[in-house]
Design a protein around this motif. Sequence first.
Motif, short mmCIF file in Angstrom:
data_model
loop_
_atom_site.label_atom_id
_atom_site.label_comp_id
_atom_site.label_asym_id
_atom_site.label_seq_id
_atom_site.Cartn_x
_atom_site.Cartn_y
_atom_site.Cartn_z
N UNK A 172 1.07 -0.90 0.62
CA UNK A 172 -0.21 -0.06 0.02
C UNK A 172 1.17 1.16 0.26
N UNK A 173 1.99 1.13 1.16
CA UNK A 173 3.10 2.32 0.43
C UNK A 173 3.50 2.94 -0.56
N UNK A 174 3.30 1.87 -1.14
CA UNK A 174 4.39 1.73 -2.48
C UNK A 174 3.75 2.58 -3.24
N UNK A 175 2.73 1.72 -3.90
CA UNK A 175 1.40 2.21 -4.74
C UNK A 175 0.99 3.30 -3.67
N UNK A 176 1.29 3.49 -2.86
CA UNK A 176 0.39 5.30 -2.41
C UNK A 176 1.20 6.14 -2.59
N UNK A 177 2.85 6.72 -2.73
CA UNK A 177 3.48 7.00 -2.63
C UNK A 177 3.94 7.20 -4.48
N UNK A 178 3.56 6.33 -5.21
CA UNK A 178 3.48 6.50 -6.52
C UNK A 178 1.86 7.48 -7.62
N UNK A 179 1.31 7.03 -6.09
CA UNK A 179 -0.54 7.71 -6.78
C UNK A 179 0.00 9.25 -6.41
N UNK A 180 0.66 9.15 -5.09
CA UNK A 180 0.73 10.46 -4.86
C UNK A 180 1.74 11.51 -6.28
N UNK A 181 2.61 10.73 -6.24
CA UNK A 181 3.16 11.12 -7.45
C UNK A 181 2.91 12.43 -8.67
N UNK A 182 1.60 11.07 -8.67
CA UNK A 182 1.21 11.23 -10.37
C UNK A 182 -0.02 11.69 -10.19
N UNK A 183 -0.69 12.76 -8.77
CA UNK A 183 -1.09 13.37 -8.85
C UNK A 183 -1.01 15.42 -8.58
N UNK A 184 0.59 14.48 -7.95
CA UNK A 184 1.55 15.88 -7.50
C UNK A 184 2.49 16.41 -8.72
N UNK A 185 3.02 15.64 -9.03
CA UNK A 185 4.60 15.89 -9.95
C UNK A 185 4.02 16.58 -11.77
#
Length: 219
Positions: free
Chosen positions: A18-31
């Motif tokens: 969950x943590x790994x994919x959560x970070x990937x999702x956060x980057x997709x939203x913010x980057x």
Amino acid sequence: MTLSGHRPGNAAWILLLIAINGIVLSNAVRHDPRVGYDAADHLKYIEVLSEFRLPTRSDTAEFFSPPLPYLLPAMARSTGFVSLWGAAKAAQFLNVLFSIGLTLCLISLCDLVRPGDPWLKAISLLCLGMLPVYYKTFAFVRGEPLLAFLCVFVVERPLSFLLGRGWNPLQAMALGAAFCLVVLSRQWGFFLMPAVAVFAGILAVRKRQSWRRMAGGVP
């Protein structure tokens, strides 16, 4: 993917997943997809492909790259309702799906190596999650995220088949299609095919049976 009776181990790998994919999702939203090395060239590839033609050298420095990673964003762009930035943003969210698929395939690989061992899954995910380049790559619009997912999938499926976890014609066709998609993602995906073939050959020799028999006689 199986859950054993080791609750701490299961909790560890599930939280890491969950943590790994959560970070990937956060980057997709913010980057911002326009930020990154060669970002302009990759976005230009999407723009040109949305015009229903493959890019040339004069269009983008990425003209030599296979089209598959850019196909869905280009289709969105071709509708006229999505800007180039929006199409690139869609590509970033596709990277989230590729990351989820990659991590699930990794968990399945761990099950093949050591069935029922949750700590191998946790350690494998921890090693993956410690790599800053993983999050950096999956935040960018380029072919590597799709290639990474397909490579892990293409490794996991033959291992499952060759180790006797089941094989049928439909799965064989899906694996063949996945090999084709690997090559259409990045050129160097081709080098995965000899590696799988060599592994199958070595396993057949060690088990003293033909590759066809080991694969269950599927043509």
